[in-house]
Design an enzyme around this catalytic site. Structure first.
Site, mmCIF file in Angstrom:
data_model
loop_
_atom_site.group_PDB
_atom_site.id
_atom_site.type_symbol
_atom_site.label_atom_id
_atom_site.label_comp_id
_atom_site.label_asym_id
_atom_site.label_seq_id
_atom_site.Cartn_x
_atom_site.Cartn_y
_atom_site.Cartn_z
ATOM 1 N N GLY A 182 25.770 24.719 11.944
ATOM 2 C CA GLY A 182 27.150 24.530 12.364
ATOM 3 C C GLY A 182 27.983 23.801 11.328
ATOM 4 O O GLY A 182 29.147 24.146 11.084
ATOM 5 N N SER A 198 18.660 19.408 18.437
ATOM 6 C CA SER A 198 18.622 20.726 17.790
ATOM 7 C C SER A 198 19.237 20.624 16.399
ATOM 8 O O SER A 198 20.301 21.184 16.106
ATOM 9 C CB SER A 198 19.373 21.744 18.653
ATOM 10 O OG SER A 198 18.807 21.813 19.943
ATOM 11 N N GLY A 219 18.454 21.854 13.501
ATOM 12 C CA GLY A 219 18.634 23.081 12.734
ATOM 13 C C GLY A 219 19.933 23.781 13.090
ATOM 14 O O GLY A 219 20.674 24.242 12.210
ATOM 15 N N ASP A 220 20.237 23.867 14.377
ATOM 16 C CA ASP A 220 21.492 24.471 14.821
ATOM 17 C C ASP A 220 22.697 23.679 14.316
ATOM 18 O O ASP A 220 23.696 24.249 13.868
ATOM 19 C CB ASP A 220 21.543 24.529 16.345
ATOM 20 C CG ASP A 220 20.585 25.548 16.922
ATOM 21 O OD1 ASP A 220 20.822 26.742 16.741
ATOM 22 O OD2 ASP A 220 19.603 25.138 17.544
ATOM 23 N N SER A 221 22.598 22.365 14.388
ATOM 24 C CA SER A 221 23.736 21.532 13.983
ATOM 25 C C SER A 221 23.971 21.618 12.482
ATOM 26 O O SER A 221 25.130 21.626 12.033
ATOM 27 C CB SER A 221 23.496 20.080 14.400
ATOM 28 O OG SER A 221 23.424 19.982 15.811
#
Length: 407
Positions: free
Chosen positions: A185, A178, A180-182
């Site tokens: 973050g 993932s 994009g999420d990381s």
């Protein structure tokens, strides 16, 4: 409600910083894990009983996720029903004792619970607030649902991670994690640290959008289009601006990535291939020429790599100091001498899972900074520690709130 026992370590850069996390899934919890790895005291608020959905994701043992062992590590996990009046009162107390708050609820949801930015700053005037969402808090898509895969699509990454045009009708390839999420973050962690440093009037409220986080790392894609009107297309394993850089097949069915894209490196590669004359071929005389004739060049290199197994090929290239590597699997990573020497891979004792292989912390501030203080705790593992310790709640009240579902 037995809290996980921390492992003693030397001082870490963010010791003394307290961060409150109201997050789930990946982006905000990944940001706070990075801060926790560097020594911040992260208090993660989860719904009673169920906790963060990631606790159930991926391979598991007896219902305990191996991913959670890493994703929740070094955090203090408490449960709290934010829809209850007493739950919101406890949240107010936690905010008052925290330096920063990171959240990735649906945009506006925290405000609907009575904790908009103005209210949060009334509780603690110097609080750094970081909102993480799919599209950001404003704009026509501000409140729309979004996951990492959607952010990768809107940010342009999925287009470039596709197969080379005309070679297949398969859908664009996912990176495999993932990403994009990381990325969101990472930006959220930076936002917290920037907010703590900021003296600007608006420097304490950060708005991190997942889509924008992906777009931010897209290198020259946007300016190139703005200047030329040309849309950069997928290039498979290649780099469109430098050659040779690609993964090449080996005799044992593996792949070795070779990045010999400067003139000096290309000459070294030709020597390793026992084809020194190739470096003087007009088709490959410099990088622009190699890029124009990349199909022929890669065919020449692949014909050579197919005669060698991956490990021997990797050794020959390393001896010539040519940037190269086998394409690593998880097993290769676990066995890698460099990662092990720097403790970037390490076995960590998890109370529920036994020994779990964790990645070390990044960045490294001395080797001991890579110590994992504790693995991802159980739901509510730190309720007593936080509520009775930090908030001075008595045991009777803790038991009552636990029984009525507030915590």
């Amino acid at each position: 409600m037995t809290a996980a026992q921390p492992i003693a370590s030397e001082s870490l850069p963010l010791e003394g910083l307290r961060v409150l996390e109201i997050g789930h899934y990946i982006a905000a919890p990944f940001a706070t894990r990075l801060l926790a790895d560097l020594g911040a005291e992260v208090i993660k608020i989860e719904p009673p009983v169920s906790g963060d959905p990631v606790r159930k994701w991926g391979a598991a043992r007896d219902g305990h996720s191996y991913w959670w062992s890493v994703h929740g590590r070094n955090k203090k996990c408490v449960t709290l029903d934010l829809k209850s009046e007493e739950g919101r009162a406890l949240l107010k107390e936690l905010v008052a004792k925290s330096d920063a708050l990171v959240e990735n609820l649906r945009p506006g949801q925290l405000a609907r619970l009575g904790f908009d930015d103005t209210r949060l700053h009334e509780i603690r005037s110097d609080l750094v607030i970081c909102h993480v969402s799919g599209y950001g808090l404003t704009g026509p898509l501000g409140g729309r649902a979004c996951f990492g895969a959607i952010g990768e699509a809107l940010g342009g990454l999925r287009h470039l991670s596709n197969h080379t045009p005309g070679t297949t009708d398969l859908p664009p390839v996912r990176v495999g994690i993932s990403i994009g999420d990381s990325l969101a973050g990472l930006y959220a962690a930076i936002a917290v640290l920037a907010g703590l440093w900021s003296k600007a009037p608006t420097g304490r409220v950060a708005d991190v959008a997942l889509t924008e986080s992906v777009l931010s790392v897209m290198e020259g894609v946007l300016p190139e289009y703005g200047a030329t009107g040309v849309v950069r297309e997928p290039s498979g394993g290649r780099i469109s601006t430098a050659a040779p850089t690609n993964a090449f097949p080996t005799a044992d069915g593996g792949w070795v990535l070779i990045a010999a894209n400067s003139d000096a490196l290309f000459r070294s590669l030709c020597d390793v291939m026992d084809c020194p004359d190739l470096a003087e071929d007009p088709r490959y005389i410099d990088n622009p020429a190699r890029c124009r004739n990349v199909d022929d060049l890669e065919a020449e290199i692949a014909a050579w790599t197919r005669r060698h197994d991956a490990r021997s090929l990797e050794q020959r290239l390393a001896e010539a100091d040519i940037p190269s590597s086998r394409v690593y699997t998880a097993a290769d990573i676990a066995e890698d001498a460099q990662y092990n020497a720097r403790r970037m891979v390490q076995w960590v004792e998890d109370p529920k899972l036994g020994k779990v292989l964790h990645p070390g912390t990044v960045p490294m501030f001395g080797s001991s900074s890579r110590d994992v203080r504790w693995t991802g705790p159980e739901v509510g593992a730190h309720n007593r520690d936080v509520y009775c310790g930090l908030l001075s709640m008595d045991e009777a009240q803790l038991d009552r709130l636990s029984q009525d579902g507030t915590i």
